[in-house]
Design a protein around this motif. Structure first.
Motif, PDB file in Angstrom:
ATOM      1  N   PRO A  77      40.262 -24.776  -3.815  1.00 37.75           N
ATOM      2  CA  PRO A  77      39.418 -24.621  -2.619  1.00 37.75           C
ATOM      3  C   PRO A  77      38.649 -25.880  -2.252  1.00 37.75           C
ATOM      4  N   MET A  78      38.341 -26.724  -3.240  1.00 39.49           N
ATOM      5  CA  MET A  78      37.633 -27.962  -2.976  1.00 39.49           C
ATOM      6  C   MET A  78      38.567 -29.166  -2.957  1.00 39.49           C
ATOM      7  N   GLY A  79      39.845 -28.923  -3.206  1.00 38.34           N
ATOM      8  CA  GLY A  79      40.809 -30.016  -3.286  1.00 38.34           C
ATOM      9  C   GLY A  79      41.111 -30.387  -4.718  1.00 38.34           C
ATOM     10  N   GLY A  80      42.074 -31.259  -4.913  1.00 37.77           N
ATOM     11  CA  GLY A  80      42.480 -31.687  -6.242  1.00 37.77           C
ATOM     12  C   GLY A  80      43.936 -32.108  -6.228  1.00 37.77           C
ATOM     13  N   VAL A  81      44.458 -32.444  -7.401  1.00 38.22           N
ATOM     14  CA  VAL A  81      45.846 -32.866  -7.521  1.00 38.22           C
ATOM     15  C   VAL A  81      46.737 -31.626  -7.653  1.00 38.22           C
ATOM     16  N   MET A  82      47.600 -31.426  -6.668  1.00 40.52           N
ATOM     17  CA  MET A  82      48.507 -30.286  -6.676  1.00 40.52           C
ATOM     18  C   MET A  82      49.875 -30.754  -7.185  1.00 40.52           C
ATOM     19  N   PRO A  83      50.334 -30.213  -8.314  1.00 39.27           N
ATOM     20  CA  PRO A  83      51.658 -30.614  -8.808  1.00 39.27           C
ATOM     21  C   PRO A  83      52.751 -30.343  -7.779  1.00 39.27           C
ATOM     22  N   LEU A  84      53.745 -31.184  -7.781  1.00 39.11           N
ATOM     23  CA  LEU A  84      54.846 -31.049  -6.830  1.00 39.11           C
ATOM     24  C   LEU A  84      55.504 -29.679  -6.951  1.00 39.11           C
ATOM     25  N   GLU A  85      55.581 -29.162  -8.171  1.00 34.46           N
ATOM     26  CA  GLU A  85      56.200 -27.851  -8.384  1.00 34.46           C
ATOM     27  C   GLU A  85      55.414 -26.750  -7.667  1.00 34.46           C
ATOM     28  N   VAL A  86      54.079 -26.860  -7.697  1.00 35.86           N
ATOM     29  CA  VAL A  86      53.247 -25.865  -7.017  1.00 35.86           C
ATOM     30  C   VAL A  86      53.467 -25.936  -5.508  1.00 35.86           C
ATOM     31  N   LEU A  87      53.555 -27.144  -4.987  1.00 33.30           N
ATOM     32  CA  LEU A  87      53.821 -27.311  -3.559  1.00 33.30           C
ATOM     33  C   LEU A  87      55.154 -26.660  -3.190  1.00 33.30           C
ATOM     34  N   ALA A  88      56.187 -26.918  -3.990  1.00 35.12           N
ATOM     35  CA  ALA A  88      57.513 -26.379  -3.683  1.00 35.12           C
ATOM     36  C   ALA A  88      57.520 -24.854  -3.739  1.00 35.12           C
ATOM     37  N   LEU A  89      56.894 -24.277  -4.760  1.00 33.21           N
ATOM     38  CA  LEU A  89      56.879 -22.821  -4.901  1.00 33.21           C
ATOM     39  C   LEU A  89      56.031 -22.154  -3.825  1.00 33.21           C
ATOM     40  N   SER A  90      55.026 -22.871  -3.304  1.00 30.60           N
ATOM     41  CA  SER A  90      54.188 -22.304  -2.240  1.00 30.60           C
ATOM     42  C   SER A  90      54.944 -22.204  -0.930  1.00 30.60           C
ATOM     43  N   ASP A  91      55.963 -23.065  -0.749  1.00 28.56           N
ATOM     44  CA  ASP A  91      56.832 -23.027   0.422  1.00 28.56           C
ATOM     45  C   ASP A  91      56.034 -22.961   1.729  1.00 28.56           C
ATOM     46  N   PRO A  92      55.219 -23.984   2.011  1.00 31.93           N
ATOM     47  CA  PRO A  92      54.395 -23.950   3.231  1.00 31.93           C
ATOM     48  C   PRO A  92      55.241 -24.071   4.494  1.00 31.93           C
ATOM     49  N   ASP A  93      54.690 -23.611   5.595  1.00 35.91           N
ATOM     50  CA  ASP A  93      55.367 -23.737   6.878  1.00 35.91           C
ATOM     51  C   ASP A  93      55.284 -25.162   7.422  1.00 35.91           C
ATOM     52  N   ALA A  94      54.280 -25.898   6.991  1.00 38.84           N
ATOM     53  CA  ALA A  94      54.116 -27.276   7.451  1.00 38.84           C
ATOM     54  C   ALA A  94      53.480 -28.095   6.338  1.00 38.84           C
ATOM     55  N   VAL A  95      53.926 -29.325   6.197  1.00 31.55           N
ATOM     56  CA  VAL A  95      53.327 -30.269   5.258  1.00 31.55           C
ATOM     57  C   VAL A  95      52.696 -31.390   6.066  1.00 31.55           C
ATOM     58  N   ILE A  96      51.421 -31.606   5.859  1.00 31.55           N
ATOM     59  CA  ILE A  96      50.671 -32.611   6.592  1.00 31.55           C
ATOM     60  C   ILE A  96      50.299 -33.704   5.604  1.00 31.55           C
ATOM     61  N   SER A  97      50.786 -34.896   5.843  1.00 31.56           N
ATOM     62  CA  SER A  97      50.551 -35.975   4.885  1.00 31.56           C
ATOM     63  C   SER A  97      50.078 -37.220   5.601  1.00 31.56           C
ATOM     64  N   GLY A  98      49.564 -38.176   4.829  1.00 29.33           N
ATOM     65  CA  GLY A  98      49.034 -39.399   5.403  1.00 29.33           C
ATOM     66  C   GLY A  98      50.111 -40.405   5.703  1.00 29.33           C
ATOM     67  N   LYS A  99      49.801 -41.324   6.599  1.00 31.62           N
ATOM     68  CA  LYS A  99      50.709 -42.425   6.896  1.00 31.62           C
ATOM     69  C   LYS A  99      50.610 -43.454   5.785  1.00 31.62           C
ATOM     70  N   PRO A 100      51.747 -43.855   5.190  1.00 25.84           N
ATOM     71  CA  PRO A 100      51.681 -44.862   4.121  1.00 25.84           C
ATOM     72  C   PRO A 100      51.228 -46.207   4.668  1.00 25.84           C
ATOM     73  N   TYR A 101      50.444 -46.892   3.859  1.00 26.70           N
ATOM     74  CA  TYR A 101      49.987 -48.233   4.229  1.00 26.70           C
ATOM     75  C   TYR A 101      51.079 -49.243   3.889  1.00 26.70           C
ATOM     76  N   PRO A 102      51.064 -50.407   4.537  1.00 19.72           N
ATOM     77  CA  PRO A 102      52.068 -51.434   4.211  1.00 19.72           C
ATOM     78  C   PRO A 102      52.003 -51.825   2.739  1.00 19.72           C
ATOM     79  N   GLY A 103      53.144 -52.154   2.170  1.00 16.69           N
ATOM     80  CA  GLY A 103      53.196 -52.497   0.756  1.00 16.69           C
ATOM     81  C   GLY A 103      53.910 -51.412  -0.023  1.00 16.69           C
ATOM     82  N   ALA A 104      53.945 -51.577  -1.324  1.00 20.17           N
ATOM     83  CA  ALA A 104      54.645 -50.628  -2.194  1.00 20.17           C
ATOM     84  C   ALA A 104      53.658 -50.020  -3.176  1.00 20.17           C
ATOM     85  N   SER A 105      53.008 -48.946  -2.768  1.00 18.10           N
ATOM     86  CA  SER A 105      52.050 -48.274  -3.629  1.00 18.10           C
ATOM     87  C   SER A 105      52.734 -47.129  -4.362  1.00 18.10           C
ATOM     88  N   ARG A 106      52.662 -47.146  -5.686  1.00 12.67           N
ATOM     89  CA  ARG A 106      53.283 -46.074  -6.468  1.00 12.67           C
ATOM     90  C   ARG A 106      52.612 -44.734  -6.183  1.00 12.67           C
TER      91      ARG A 106
END
Length: 298
Positions: A218-247
């Motif tokens: 509810p306050m945010g945190g690191v969501m494992p990729l597996e949890v995201l996949a199993l939640s099967d959201p209708d939309a994924v909203i993500s940030g625009k990557p900045y220039p460069g190669a950030s892991r």
């Protein structure tokens, strides 16, 4: 001398320390602290204001009288993160260093609670008045932050105009939604924002349910990729990557995340409209509302 936090009610987070005024040193400008409303023509209104925080920069640019704001922080000139990058180019740029700000001889510095604490402490020891604002943690905090900057600048009437416009436009953006799609806010390192955050309230106002709450964030945190996949959201909203190669951003290119994005209209965060609690968040609400409406027509 400390400006009491209760002046504007329980949400007021403005603090102003004026050691120079007490000792007769520094700039010696007195500031009313009894809670009365100061008019825009009050003689105590600061004339040389410096802001050193991305979010206070924007509020100060909105509210300051002509010639009153002298300098804003360098981050405000970056269009990737600043909603007012063009306007910021009209001001002297600072990098949040006590030495450079002191040489500007400001009679008020405005900053955020997460800004460089060493700079704030040094400026106060030098007798410079400093106003420190907390971030806006939700949409309801934004009018309070606007009013706080209005008080600091002696521009209360201008602040009330901005608040009225913000509240009117926000109310107009709220639809009566019969079906609320489920959305995931997913950033670098797999971080998510929950309902009790500014980003969470933006998508909720636009008519989405946030899967972070279902998943226990509810306050945010690191969501494992597996949890995201199993939640099967209708939309994924993500940030625009900045220039460069950030892991940290590699997870946003994972096949699972790409597949979830591609199955719906999806959206990409316009970071500059989501970062700070200013009226510019209304553009983010409008964008997400339009995404939801487009999903309804699929």
């Amino acid at each position: 001398m400390v400006l009491n936090r209760h002046i504007l009610g329980p949400f007021l987070a403005l603090s102003m320390t004026l050691p120079g005024a007490v000792a007769g040193q520094g700039h010696g400008r007195s500031v009313a602290v009894s809670g009365e409303v100061r008019s825009d023509t009050a003689p105590e209104r600061p004339q040389r204001v410096v802001s050193m925080n991305l979010c206070t920069d924007q509020l100060a640019m909105m509210l300051a009288a002509p010639g009153q704001l002298l300098s804003v922080g360098h981050l405000s000139t970056d269009p990737r993160g600043s909603a007012m990058a063009d306007q910021a180019g009209n001001y002297t740029i600072n990098h949040g260093m006590a030495e450079e700000i002191w040489l500007m001889q400001p009679d008020l510095v405005i900053t955020g609670s997460f800004s460089n604490r060493a700079t704030v402490d040094m400026l106060r020891r030098l007798g410079v008045p400093v106003a420190v604002l907390e971030p806006a943690y939700g949409l309801s905090d934004i009018p309070d932050r606007i009013r706080e900057v209005g008080v600091a600048l002696g521009r209360e009437e201008a602040a009330e105009e901005v608040v009225r416009d913000f509240e009117t436009r926000l109310a107009a953006l709220q639809d009566d939604v019969a079906h609320r799609p489920r959305a995931a806010l997913y950033y670098a390192n797999g971080y998510t924002s929950g309902d009790k955050t500014l980003a969470g309230e933006i998508i909720a106002t636009a008519g989405f349910d946030n899967i972070a709450t279902e998943a226990g964030f509810p306050m945010g945190g690191v969501m494992p990729l597996e949890v995201l996949a199993l939640s099967d959201p209708d939309a994924v909203i993500s940030g625009k990557p900045y220039p460069g190669a950030s892991r940290s951003e590699e997870i946003l290119d994972h096949p699972v995340v790409r597949a979830l994005r591609e199955k719906s209209v999806g959206a990409v965060l316009t970071d500059r409209d989501w970062i700070c609690g200013t009226p510019h968040v209304l553009r983010a609400v409008e964008e997400m509302r339009d995404v939801r409406r487009a999903m309804e027509t699929e």
